[in-house]
Every structure is written in C-alpha cells, then in structure tokens.
Write a protein that holds these residues in place. Structure first.
Motif, PDB file in Angstrom:
ATOM      1  N   CYS A   1      16.397 -34.628 -18.638  1.00  0.00           N
ATOM      2  CA  CYS A   1      16.480 -34.926 -20.070  1.00  0.00           C
ATOM      3  C   CYS A   1      17.858 -35.498 -20.388  1.00  0.00           C
ATOM      4  CB  CYS A   1      16.254 -33.653 -20.876  1.00  0.00           C
ATOM      5  SG  CYS A   1      16.549 -33.849 -22.641  1.00  0.00           S
ATOM      6  N   PRO A   2      17.930 -36.629 -21.125  1.00  0.00           N
ATOM      7  CA  PRO A   2      19.233 -37.224 -21.468  1.00  0.00           C
ATOM      8  C   PRO A   2      20.125 -36.305 -22.301  1.00  0.00           C
ATOM      9  CG  PRO A   2      17.457 -38.804 -21.814  1.00  0.00           C
ATOM     10  CD  PRO A   2      16.813 -37.463 -21.571  1.00  0.00           C
ATOM     11  N   ILE A   3      19.507 -35.312 -22.945  1.00  0.00           N
ATOM     12  CA  ILE A   3      20.300 -34.403 -23.782  1.00  0.00           C
ATOM     13  C   ILE A   3      20.788 -33.202 -22.984  1.00  0.00           C
ATOM     14  CG2 ILE A   3      20.257 -32.849 -25.778  1.00  0.00           C
ATOM     15  CD1 ILE A   3      18.272 -34.762 -27.092  1.00  0.00           C
ATOM     16  N   SER A   4      19.842 -32.489 -22.353  1.00  0.00           N
ATOM     17  CA  SER A   4      20.212 -31.266 -21.633  1.00  0.00           C
ATOM     18  C   SER A   4      20.641 -31.510 -20.197  1.00  0.00           C
ATOM     19  CB  SER A   4      19.034 -30.286 -21.632  1.00  0.00           C
ATOM     20  OG  SER A   4      17.976 -30.784 -20.812  1.00  0.00           O
ATOM     21  N   LEU A   5      20.261 -32.672 -19.645  1.00  0.00           N
ATOM     22  CA  LEU A   5      20.512 -33.036 -18.250  1.00  0.00           C
ATOM     23  C   LEU A   5      19.811 -32.093 -17.263  1.00  0.00           C
ATOM     24  CD1 LEU A   5      24.273 -34.112 -18.309  1.00  0.00           C
ATOM     25  CD2 LEU A   5      22.241 -35.549 -18.450  1.00  0.00           C
ATOM     26  N   ASP A   6      18.841 -31.324 -17.767  1.00  0.00           N
ATOM     27  CA  ASP A   6      18.017 -30.484 -16.899  1.00  0.00           C
ATOM     28  C   ASP A   6      16.694 -31.194 -16.608  1.00  0.00           C
ATOM     29  OD1 ASP A   6      19.852 -28.385 -16.812  1.00  0.00           O
ATOM     30  OD2 ASP A   6      19.125 -27.585 -18.721  1.00  0.00           O
ATOM     31  N   VAL A   7      16.015 -30.791 -15.539  1.00  0.00           N
ATOM     32  CA  VAL A   7      14.696 -31.370 -15.240  1.00  0.00           C
ATOM     33  C   VAL A   7      13.758 -31.056 -16.406  1.00  0.00           C
ATOM     34  CG1 VAL A   7      12.715 -31.305 -13.685  1.00  0.00           C
ATOM     35  CG2 VAL A   7      15.028 -31.151 -12.761  1.00  0.00           C
ATOM     36  N   MET A   8      13.061 -32.091 -16.876  1.00  0.00           N
ATOM     37  CA  MET A   8      12.189 -31.917 -18.046  1.00  0.00           C
ATOM     38  C   MET A   8      10.936 -31.132 -17.685  1.00  0.00           C
ATOM     39  SD  MET A   8      12.534 -35.596 -20.003  1.00  0.00           S
ATOM     40  CE  MET A   8      12.597 -36.654 -18.548  1.00  0.00           C
ATOM     41  N   ARG A   9      10.578 -30.200 -18.570  1.00  0.00           N
ATOM     42  CA  ARG A   9       9.364 -29.412 -18.391  1.00  0.00           C
ATOM     43  C   ARG A   9       8.225 -29.973 -19.251  1.00  0.00           C
ATOM     44  NH1 ARG A   9      10.188 -24.496 -15.933  1.00  0.00           N
ATOM     45  NH2 ARG A   9      12.357 -23.921 -15.538  1.00  0.00           N
ATOM     46  N   SER A  10       8.628 -30.519 -20.404  1.00  0.00           N
ATOM     47  CA  SER A  10       7.627 -31.076 -21.316  1.00  0.00           C
ATOM     48  C   SER A  10       8.144 -32.420 -21.838  1.00  0.00           C
ATOM     49  CB  SER A  10       7.380 -30.096 -22.477  1.00  0.00           C
ATOM     50  OG  SER A  10       6.450 -30.633 -23.391  1.00  0.00           O
ATOM     51  N   PRO A  11       8.088 -33.478 -21.003  1.00  0.00           N
ATOM     52  CA  PRO A  11       8.642 -34.769 -21.404  1.00  0.00           C
ATOM     53  C   PRO A  11       7.841 -35.423 -22.525  1.00  0.00           C
ATOM     54  CG  PRO A  11       7.519 -34.947 -19.276  1.00  0.00           C
ATOM     55  CD  PRO A  11       7.531 -33.514 -19.628  1.00  0.00           C
ATOM     56  N   VAL A  12       8.571 -35.855 -23.558  1.00  0.00           N
ATOM     57  CA  VAL A  12       7.954 -36.565 -24.686  1.00  0.00           C
ATOM     58  C   VAL A  12       8.792 -37.800 -24.995  1.00  0.00           C
ATOM     59  CG1 VAL A  12       6.858 -34.533 -25.720  1.00  0.00           C
ATOM     60  CG2 VAL A  12       9.218 -35.100 -26.315  1.00  0.00           C
ATOM     61  N   SER A  13       8.120 -38.846 -25.503  1.00  0.00           N
ATOM     62  CA  SER A  13       8.816 -40.108 -25.775  1.00  0.00           C
ATOM     63  C   SER A  13       8.899 -40.378 -27.269  1.00  0.00           C
ATOM     64  CB  SER A  13       8.094 -41.268 -25.096  1.00  0.00           C
ATOM     65  OG  SER A  13       8.069 -41.096 -23.700  1.00  0.00           O
ATOM     66  N   LEU A  14      10.026 -40.950 -27.688  1.00  0.00           N
ATOM     67  CA  LEU A  14      10.188 -41.409 -29.069  1.00  0.00           C
ATOM     68  C   LEU A  14       9.642 -42.826 -29.184  1.00  0.00           C
ATOM     69  CD1 LEU A  14      13.811 -40.210 -29.894  1.00  0.00           C
ATOM     70  CD2 LEU A  14      11.686 -39.254 -30.775  1.00  0.00           C
ATOM     71  N   CYS A  15       9.624 -43.338 -30.403  1.00  0.00           N
ATOM     72  CA  CYS A  15       9.143 -44.701 -30.617  1.00  0.00           C
ATOM     73  C   CYS A  15      10.050 -45.738 -29.964  1.00  0.00           C
ATOM     74  CB  CYS A  15       9.002 -44.984 -32.120  1.00  0.00           C
ATOM     75  SG  CYS A  15      10.564 -44.815 -33.037  1.00  0.00           S
ATOM     76  N   THR A  16      11.269 -45.333 -29.578  1.00  0.00           N
ATOM     77  CA  THR A  16      12.200 -46.253 -28.905  1.00  0.00           C
ATOM     78  C   THR A  16      11.873 -46.400 -27.427  1.00  0.00           C
ATOM     79  OG1 THR A  16      13.714 -44.421 -28.489  1.00  0.00           O
ATOM     80  CG2 THR A  16      14.100 -45.724 -30.486  1.00  0.00           C
ATOM     81  N   GLY A  17      10.967 -45.549 -26.912  1.00  0.00           N
ATOM     82  CA  GLY A  17      10.600 -45.610 -25.507  1.00  0.00           C
ATOM     83  C   GLY A  17      11.399 -44.675 -24.627  1.00  0.00           C
ATOM     84  N   VAL A  18      12.406 -43.979 -25.180  1.00  0.00           N
ATOM     85  CA  VAL A  18      13.227 -43.057 -24.401  1.00  0.00           C
ATOM     86  C   VAL A  18      12.548 -41.695 -24.356  1.00  0.00           C
ATOM     87  CG1 VAL A  18      15.491 -41.987 -24.126  1.00  0.00           C
ATOM     88  CG2 VAL A  18      15.315 -44.288 -25.084  1.00  0.00           C
ATOM     89  N   THR A  19      12.533 -41.089 -23.172  1.00  0.00           N
ATOM     90  CA  THR A  19      11.859 -39.801 -22.981  1.00  0.00           C
ATOM     91  C   THR A  19      12.868 -38.660 -22.919  1.00  0.00           C
ATOM     92  OG1 THR A  19      10.032 -40.849 -21.798  1.00  0.00           O
ATOM     93  CG2 THR A  19      10.329 -38.485 -21.471  1.00  0.00           C
ATOM     94  N   TYR A  20      12.509 -37.557 -23.584  1.00  0.00           N
ATOM     95  CA  TYR A  20      13.355 -36.365 -23.628  1.00  0.00           C
ATOM     96  C   TYR A  20      12.490 -35.141 -23.347  1.00  0.00           C
ATOM     97  CZ  TYR A  20      16.413 -39.479 -26.323  1.00  0.00           C
ATOM     98  OH  TYR A  20      17.188 -40.530 -26.727  1.00  0.00           O
TER      99      TYR A  20
END
Length: 426
Positions: free
Chosen positions: A18-37
C-alpha cells in the motif's frame, strides 16, 4: 548458529504494498485515479476530510473504492507460494525489520511534502526514522536530498504541544543526517532554524529535551549544538531563549545518563565561545555542577571528565568564573587536582591549564595554592613535567612548581619566624 550460505531472501514486490502504509495489501481497492491502496489506509485518509488521491494529489471526482480483484489474486498466489517455500522463514533482513526500501522512502518523502493529516505524517516520519537509523548508507542517501532539511525544519517550526511527536521524529532525522552534511548545509540548517528569531524551532527543541525519552533528549541537544556552531549571533540567540540553558545545565548531574551529560557539556562548550554566554553560564552556577562531577566517587566516563574540565577551563578565563572556582573552601580546585594523571592526557592538560590560570597568571586567591599543596598537587605536577603531555603544558607545570615552591618556602619561613619569636628572649 549462523545462516546457511545457500539460503535465499524474499523481497516483497513493490506494487503489492500500500502506498500509504507500505505494508502488503490485504484488501486492495482502487480510486478513480487508478491508484490502488489497502482499504483501511485509504478509508482513514478519506474519513479525515481529504478529497485528493494521496499518491498523485489529484482532486477526486468520486470517492468510490473499487476492489482490485486481479491484484488481490496475485497477492494471494504470491503469499501461497512464499508460504510453501523454504525461504519463507528467511525474509529479506531489512524487510523483516520493517525497514523501507530506497524507492519507498522516495515515495514517502514526496508524500510528506504534500500531506496535511498529522496521523499520516506521523506514520511517514516513523518509517523514515527506521530507514535512517538502519545504516550509514541510508544516512548518506538522505543527506543528499536537498529539500529534506527545509521540509523537516518546517515540521519542527510548526510544532504545538499536541504535535511534539512530529517534531521529535523530525529532530531524530535531522540529527542522523546533519552529521553527514557539509559545512554549507549545516549553516543553512542554522539559518533556517533561527529564522524569525528561532522562536518556534527552539520551542520545539526545548520541548523535546523536556518531554522526550533519553534518546530524543540527546538528539535534540546534538541538533541544538549544530545550530549554535554557526556564529556568535546564533550562540547568543540560543543562550537567551528562556529555559534552554537552565535545562541543559540541569542535565549536568551525577544522576543523569552519561551520554546526556556528555552531549550537554559539548553543547555548552560550543556556545561558551561567546564571552556574553560565558557570563550567563557562570551566573547560572554551571561551575557548581562541574565541581560535583569532578568530586563524585561514582565512575564517570572519560569523555564526561574531559569535557567538564574543558568547560571549566573556558569559564576560568572570566574573572567571575575564577572567583567561583576558588570559592567554596577550594572544593572545585580540589576536584581539578584530583583528576591530574587519573583520567587521560587530555583531562590532565585541561586541569594543568586551569591551575596555571589560577595560580600563575592571575594569582587572585592565595588559598588556591594552599589547596593544590594540600591535595598533593606538587607531586602530581612533578610527574606531569616528565609525562607525554604537550611541551606547553609541561612548561605550565614548571611555572606552577616555581609558584608553589616559593609559596612553600615563604610559609616555612613565616612559621619559623613565628616559632623563634615565641622562644627567644628579648
């Protein structure tokens, strides 16, 4: 037992984090910009009232979170593969300790420059602290980031009591990288910190010294010393800031941690190059604190003793400083003599210089000579003359011997005359 030389390490693919937590994502979701968190991280960002994409800072036309099922399947397949691999028990050492990669730190720095949410900034700064504390190479890397120092200074200067954690983390990073910076960068840090009379930055540093843990206190004092080393104006500005000298002098105590004492003494030595600051230190009873350090029966580190004597030597250049050293039944002088030939060559040289200043140059108080003699100073000075001290210090020892011998001869003569006056008839 050491690791098997054939063992391999696992590096987590960057786009799984995740670009915010820098941990491996467990529940990846995308914004309308195409970036996944990772869903919890981006949800917290949006709940904080933000309406931009954290990575791109684009304004969001929609706050809908779309599950990225493809990425989720890739992460699961990778996790399953790792879980069945013998290397799963041997992750990349840095990753295992939670140390970010260079790429992640670059991204974190970009985020830090744009982020307004204090909780997220706290997370980012915590990751950068882990990175900079991990290795010399990491410190070298961050010291080369031109915009980092101004960014950290902005964080420190914006501190309020509630935001002291942010300032402490920023100070930790500054302390780690400023030692790797050149003189020009240090001068720039000093100017930035003391801009608008340094009120906010010095307030934050003082709070870090007062409320931080031991490591934070030492780091704050270290940064303060770098700021003060720029010029006489910087030294005076810091010395006149209410609370700073009081707090630093208070830390010079046998009850304080030796590393904190050493850092405080080092800072006080730096600012005492200003004559006005020396007067302030003397008035604040710094010499009494040093005397207690010199006279204690507890084990004191070599560095603390050397710096205590060096600061005392500097303060002895002022008349009021010499008066303070000579007072109190000669206890401080006794402490100086006590350290002759006991600690190190450096400590001995500072001690001889102090005694030379008191007994040979200014000769303001004759009781000093008596204290030196009473403390076995003459014998020690005779040894100094034969030691590996510098030629200048050996000459000072010879000058002191002459003064003390003359004094001893005069005292003996006076005693003899007094005795004969009482026994001879007139």
């Amino acid at each position: 037992m050491g690791r098997d030389e054939t063992e391999t390490y696992i590096t987590v693919p960057t786009f799984f984090k995740c670009p915010i937590s820098l941990d491996v994502m467990r529940s990846p979701v995308s914004l309308c910009t195409g970036v996944t968190y990772d869903r919890p991280s981006i949800q917290r960002w949006l709940d904080g009232g933000n309406n931009t994409c954290p990575a791109t800072m684009q304004i969001l036309n929609s706050k809908d979170l779309v599950p990225n099922l493809t990425l989720q399947r890739l992460i699961k397949a990778w996790s399953d593969s790792v879980g069945s691999s013998p290397a799963a028990s041997s992750p990349d050492p840095a990753s295992a300790r939670g140390i970010p990669t260079v790429e992640e730190v670059n991204y974190s720095l970009m985020r830090l420059s744009q982020e307004k949410d204090d909780e997220i900034r706290l997370e980012i700064l915590t990751r950068i602290v882990r990175f900079v504390k991990d290795s010399e190479a990491n410190r070298e890397f961050l010291s080369g980031k031109e915009d980092l120092v101004p960014m950290l200074v902005d964080i420190v200067s914006a501190v309020k009591t509630a935001k002291i954690k942010l300032a402490i983390l920023a100070i930790k990073i500054l302390d780690s990288i400023i030692k790797k910076c050149n003189e020009g960068d240090r001068e720039r840090l000093s100017k930035l910190m003391l801009l608008t009379n340094g009120g906010d930055c010095l307030t934050a540093i003082l709070l870090a010294i007062q409320r931080g843990d031991l490591e934070s206190k030492i780091e704050a004092v270290s940064v303060l010393e770098v700021i003060a080393s720029h010029d006489a104006k910087s030294k005076m500005m810091i010395a006149e800031r209410e609370g700073i000298l009081t707090e630093l002098i208070k830390s010079i105590s046998t009850e304080s941690d030796p590393n904190l004492i050493e850092a405080s003494l080092s800072f006080l030595i730096t600012i005492s190059k200003s004559k006005r600051v020396r007067s302030k230190l003397i008035a604040a009873k710094t010499i009494t604190r040093i005397k207690d350090i010199l006279l204690t029966e507890e084990t004191i580190s070599v560095a603390v003793t050397e710096k205590s004597l060096k600061l005392l030597e500097i303060l002895s250049s002022k008349r009021e400083g010499r008066s303070e050293i000579c007072g109190g039944n000669g206890d401080c002088v006794e402490g100086v003599v006590k350290k002759l030939l006991k600690v190190s060559t450096t400590a001995t040289e500072h001690a001889v210089t102090i005694l030379w200043c008191l007994c040979h140059v200014f000769k303001e108080d004759k009781t000093v000579e008596e204290t030196v003699e009473r403390s076995n100073g003459v014998t020690k000075l005779l040894v100094v003359i034969q030691s590996n001290c510098s030629p200048m210090v050996r000459q000072m020892a010879k000058d002191l011997i002459k003064v003390l011998k003359v004094k001893s001869s005069a005292s003996a003569l006076a005693a003899y005359q007094t005795k004969t006056t009482h026994i001879m008839p007139f």
